[in-house]
Design a protein around this motif. Structure first.
Motif, PDB file in Angstrom:
ATOM      1  N   LEU A   1      85.198 -21.781  57.213  1.00 12.52           N
ATOM      2  CA  LEU A   1      85.485 -20.299  57.049  1.00 12.52           C
ATOM      3  C   LEU A   1      84.503 -19.709  56.536  1.00 12.52           C
ATOM      4  O   LEU A   1      84.142 -18.408  56.947  1.00 12.52           O
ATOM      5  N   ILE A   2      84.049 -20.219  55.293  1.00 11.18           N
ATOM      6  CA  ILE A   2      82.684 -19.336  54.650  1.00 11.18           C
ATOM      7  C   ILE A   2      81.640 -19.548  55.535  1.00 11.18           C
ATOM      8  O   ILE A   2      80.872 -18.446  55.615  1.00 11.18           O
ATOM      9  N   ALA A   3      81.352 -20.415  56.139  1.00 11.44           N
ATOM     10  CA  ALA A   3      80.219 -20.758  57.037  1.00 11.44           C
ATOM     11  C   ALA A   3      80.352 -19.502  58.434  1.00 11.44           C
ATOM     12  O   ALA A   3      79.259 -18.806  58.529  1.00 11.44           O
ATOM     13  N   TRP A   4      81.441 -19.517  58.739  1.00 15.44           N
ATOM     14  CA  TRP A   4      81.552 -18.349  59.911  1.00 15.44           C
ATOM     15  C   TRP A   4      81.468 -16.979  59.233  1.00 15.44           C
ATOM     16  O   TRP A   4      80.864 -16.055  59.717  1.00 15.44           O
ATOM     17  N   ILE A   5      82.085 -16.575  58.062  1.00 19.96           N
ATOM     18  CA  ILE A   5      81.676 -15.469  57.333  1.00 19.96           C
ATOM     19  C   ILE A   5      80.190 -14.925  57.143  1.00 19.96           C
ATOM     20  O   ILE A   5      79.684 -14.125  57.442  1.00 19.96           O
ATOM     21  N   VAL A   6      79.761 -16.149  56.638  1.00 23.35           N
ATOM     22  CA  VAL A   6      78.307 -16.010  56.127  1.00 23.35           C
ATOM     23  C   VAL A   6      77.496 -15.633  57.537  1.00 23.35           C
ATOM     24  O   VAL A   6      76.491 -15.028  57.485  1.00 23.35           O
ATOM     25  N   ALA A   7      77.699 -16.343  58.527  1.00 22.78           N
ATOM     26  CA  ALA A   7      77.052 -16.274  59.590  1.00 22.78           C
ATOM     27  C   ALA A   7      77.254 -14.761  60.353  1.00 22.78           C
ATOM     28  O   ALA A   7      76.344 -14.131  60.760  1.00 22.78           O
TER      29      ALA A   7
ATOM     30  N   ILE B   1      78.208 -12.417  58.648  1.00 23.26           N
ATOM     31  CA  ILE B   1      77.310 -11.209  57.795  1.00 23.26           C
ATOM     32  C   ILE B   1      75.828 -11.340  58.266  1.00 23.26           C
ATOM     33  O   ILE B   1      74.936 -10.292  58.345  1.00 23.26           O
ATOM     34  N   GLY B   2      75.406 -12.554  58.051  1.00 23.63           N
ATOM     35  CA  GLY B   2      73.652 -12.579  58.242  1.00 23.63           C
ATOM     36  C   GLY B   2      73.467 -12.252  59.760  1.00 23.63           C
ATOM     37  O   GLY B   2      72.200 -11.409  59.873  1.00 23.63           O
ATOM     38  N   ALA B   3      74.309 -12.291  60.760  1.00 25.33           N
ATOM     39  CA  ALA B   3      73.772 -11.973  62.222  1.00 25.33           C
ATOM     40  C   ALA B   3      74.146 -10.482  62.132  1.00 25.33           C
ATOM     41  O   ALA B   3      73.022  -9.887  62.812  1.00 25.33           O
ATOM     42  N   ALA B   4      74.856  -9.986  61.741  1.00 26.20           N
ATOM     43  CA  ALA B   4      74.968  -8.287  61.585  1.00 26.20           C
ATOM     44  C   ALA B   4      73.838  -7.599  60.892  1.00 26.20           C
ATOM     45  O   ALA B   4      73.313  -6.713  61.239  1.00 26.20           O
TER      46      ALA B   4
ATOM     47  N   LEU C   1      63.786 -15.419  65.268  1.00 26.20           N
ATOM     48  CA  LEU C   1      63.286 -16.228  64.349  1.00 26.20           C
ATOM     49  C   LEU C   1      64.286 -16.101  63.019  1.00 26.20           C
ATOM     50  O   LEU C   1      64.575 -17.084  62.360  1.00 26.20           O
ATOM     51  N   LEU C   2      64.846 -15.033  62.925  1.00 22.95           N
ATOM     52  CA  LEU C   2      65.852 -14.742  61.760  1.00 22.95           C
ATOM     53  C   LEU C   2      67.190 -15.299  62.081  1.00 22.95           C
ATOM     54  O   LEU C   2      67.947 -15.677  61.144  1.00 22.95           O
ATOM     55  N   LEU C   3      67.502 -15.306  63.315  1.00 28.10           N
ATOM     56  CA  LEU C   3      68.918 -15.759  63.576  1.00 28.10           C
ATOM     57  C   LEU C   3      69.154 -17.359  63.099  1.00 28.10           C
ATOM     58  O   LEU C   3      70.352 -17.623  62.486  1.00 28.10           O
TER      59      LEU C   3
ATOM     60  N   ALA D   1      71.523 -20.646  56.700  1.00 33.41           N
ATOM     61  CA  ALA D   1      72.003 -20.157  55.591  1.00 33.41           C
ATOM     62  C   ALA D   1      73.665 -20.344  55.393  1.00 33.41           C
ATOM     63  O   ALA D   1      74.192 -20.474  54.684  1.00 33.41           O
ATOM     64  N   ALA D   2      74.269 -20.041  56.664  1.00 33.05           N
ATOM     65  CA  ALA D   2      75.798 -19.987  56.716  1.00 33.05           C
ATOM     66  C   ALA D   2      76.233 -21.516  56.602  1.00 33.05           C
ATOM     67  O   ALA D   2      76.951 -21.522  55.885  1.00 33.05           O
ATOM     68  N   LEU D   3      75.460 -22.460  57.392  1.00 35.79           N
ATOM     69  CA  LEU D   3      76.086 -23.924  57.140  1.00 35.79           C
ATOM     70  C   LEU D   3      75.721 -24.189  55.496  1.00 35.79           C
ATOM     71  O   LEU D   3      76.645 -24.969  55.082  1.00 35.79           O
ATOM     72  N   ALA D   4      74.662 -23.830  55.147  1.00 36.09           N
ATOM     73  CA  ALA D   4      74.466 -24.245  53.797  1.00 36.09           C
ATOM     74  C   ALA D   4      75.446 -23.645  52.863  1.00 36.09           C
ATOM     75  O   ALA D   4      75.790 -24.324  51.820  1.00 36.09           O
ATOM     76  N   ALA D   5      75.764 -22.559  53.176  1.00 32.87           N
ATOM     77  CA  ALA D   5      76.897 -21.917  52.259  1.00 32.87           C
ATOM     78  C   ALA D   5      78.375 -22.443  52.526  1.00 32.87           C
ATOM     79  O   ALA D   5      78.878 -22.786  51.348  1.00 32.87           O
TER      80      ALA D   5
END
Length: 518
Positions: free
Chosen positions: A24-30, A32-35, A430-432, A438-442
């Motif tokens: 769940l945290i990975a999906w949320i961070v992903a 936010i990062g993609a946005a 490159l940023l995606l 970062a999401a997986l690490a979170a």
């Protein structure tokens, strides 16, 4: 090693327990990062390329006649130092980036942003420079590059001229200083020569040689004086003998009163005085001594005549020896010898005085020669520096004329200022992946943190080690088919969630790459 492996296994099993929270945290961070990546504004880059041609035909023609600045080095240094606050402020005015009512903080922020975004790069070999600027507004970035190109060319052309002016002013100041130093050195040399005029023999020998020559002359004069004194004594002895013979011989009384001896001596002295006046001045010692002798002989003549008259009047029968021809001739010879002795004595005295003066001069001659050498050395140094500065001033003036009449460097705009149609930043493709990692690490980090805050024991040894209490028994969980199917479905859902997240990001990266290639 076994304990470390058991600890790692326990940690992984604890993290696996909270895998759903990690996903769940990975999906949320992903999300936010993609946005955030998609919301980064596009930046457009405007650029221009300038070629600096330094191969001028005047360079080999004016070699050695004028100073030719290293234009390549100047332009390279300018490209590294041009982006500063004064240049950026001038650039803001030219590109009309300032807005009415802008505060100082906003202006400082704009200056800082421009300083970071402006770039002047060189290829390092072909004198080719690229001017670039990135901004969210393509028109604004284009205007900024145009203004930067104008400032770059004008600054490069004016750099050498400013250097020439500053060099010329510095050289002129130094010339004035050395003119004053040269005048002071000339005055010191002149004062020294006037102060020691007696010791200077223009073009003649030095003091030691003059002293040796004077001693030789003095010795010769002393020898001549001794010879003259010997001749005078011999003439006096002969005259006394002749007078004794004349007194002993019979003779008549005085027929007349005469002083032939004094007359002959006076005649000889006057002839000698005429000869001396032809060689020396009235103040010469020989002339003065001769005139003194003439005056003494004239006084003696007057006294002798008076005595002879009184003697003739007292005894008319007394012999008169003054008319004897031999005595008269000897008297003349003695008078001539007296004159010669007086002349030589005066000459010896003068030579002795000169030798004494030269001896005194020899004592101070080394110090004076060293002082004069120091004065001449200082004068020569100032004169050489002055001449060098004058020559360099002419070289600088010629260089300035060369720069004003011709261009030693030609600035050619290879590519005029232009802005890219597509944004050059950010690189979302490159940023995606960075956001995905970062999401997986979170997610992994959250599961690890929760497993440490809420630990679970999976074996008896871990429980015994944590509590340090005796363990009475262990109850083993026997999994049935329902529990196994539930765990299998949970694992599939976990893997599908992770795979879906990765696939979704891959699809987004492919879409962004395709969109950027259009």
């Amino acid at each position: 090693m076994h304990d470390l492996l058991n600890q790692i296994a326990t940690t992984l099993r604890g993290m696996w327990k909270y895998r759903r929270m990690g996903v769940l945290i990975a999906w949320i961070v992903a999300a936010i990062g993609a946005a955030g990546v998609l919301m980064i504004p596009d930046r457009y880059e405007a650029s221009s390329r300038v070629y600096v041609d330094t191969q001028s035909i005047l360079r080999p023609l004016m070699a050695g006649l004028a100073i030719q600045p290293d234009v390549e080095q100047q332009v390279a240094m300018l490209s590294r130092t041009l982006i500063n606050r004064p240049t950026v402020e001038k650039l803001m005015q030219m590109a009309q980036l300032e807005t009415p009512g802008q505060t100082k903080a906003e202006r400082d922020a704009l200056v800082a942003n421009l300083s970071k975004s402006l770039a002047i790069r060189s290829t390092g070999r072909d004198n080719l420079y690229t001017l670039s600027y990135r901004d969210e507004n393509p028109e604004r970035s284009l205007e900024v590059v145009k203004s930067l190109l104008t400032i770059f060319v004008e600054s490069a052309k004016g750099a050498s001229g400013a250097d020439s002016d500053s060099a010329r002013r510095f050289i002129e100041e130094q010339i004035k200083n050395y003119e004053q130093k040269l005048s002071e050195a000339e005055a010191r040399v002149k004062e020294f020569r006037l102060r020691n005029l007696d010791m200077q023999a223009a073009g003649g020998p030095d003091v030691a040689a003059r002293m040796a020559e004077m001693l030789t002359t003095l010795s010769q004069a002393r020898l001549e004086l001794r010879e003259a004194e010997s001749a005078r004594e011999a003439a006096r002895v002969q005259l006394e003998k002749a007078r004794e013979m004349a007194r002993s011989a019979p003779d008549s009384a005085f027929s007349s009163i005469a002083t032939p001896e004094l007359d002959s001596r006076l005649d000889a002295l006057k002839r000698s005085l005429d000869a001396l006046l032809q060689r020396f001045t009235d103040q010469h010692p020989d002339v003065l001594n001769t005139r003194k002798l003439i005056k003494e002989l004239e006084d003696q003549k007057r006294r002798d005549i008076a005595d002879m008259r009184r003697a003739a009047a007292a005894s008319p029968s007394a012999p008169v020896i003054g008319n004897n021809p031999a005595i008269v001739e000897m008297s003349r010879t003695l008078a001539s010898a007296e004159v010669q002795v007086a002349s030589l004595r005066a000459r010896v005295g003068e030579y002795e005085a000169r030798a004494a003066r030269l001896r005194e001069q020899m004592k101070v001659a080394p110090q004076m020669e060293a002082e004069l050498a120091q004065l001449n050395r200082d004068y020569e140094i100032h004169r050489k520096n002055y001449q060098d500065l004058v020559s360099r001033r002419e070289t600088v003036l010629m260089s300035g004329e060369l720069e004003s009449t011709s261009n030693l460097a030609d600035f050619r705009v290879v590519e005029p200022p232009q802005v890219s149609r597509k944004p050059v930043a950010p690189n979302r493709a490159l940023l995606l992946p960075v956001a995905l990692i970062a999401a997986l690490a979170a997610g992994v980090g959250v599961t690890f943190l929760v497993s440490q805050l809420r630990p679970v024991f999976f074996d008896a040894s871990a429980l015994r080690g944590a509590t340090e209490l005796p363990l009475l028994g262990v109850v083993t969980l026997v999994k049935n088919d329902t529990m196994r199917r539930r765990e299998s479905r949970s694992l599939r859902r976990f893997l599908m969630a992770i795979l879906a997240l990765v696939v979704l990001f891959l699809i987004g990266m492919a879409a962004l790459s395709y969109h950027s290639s259009l």
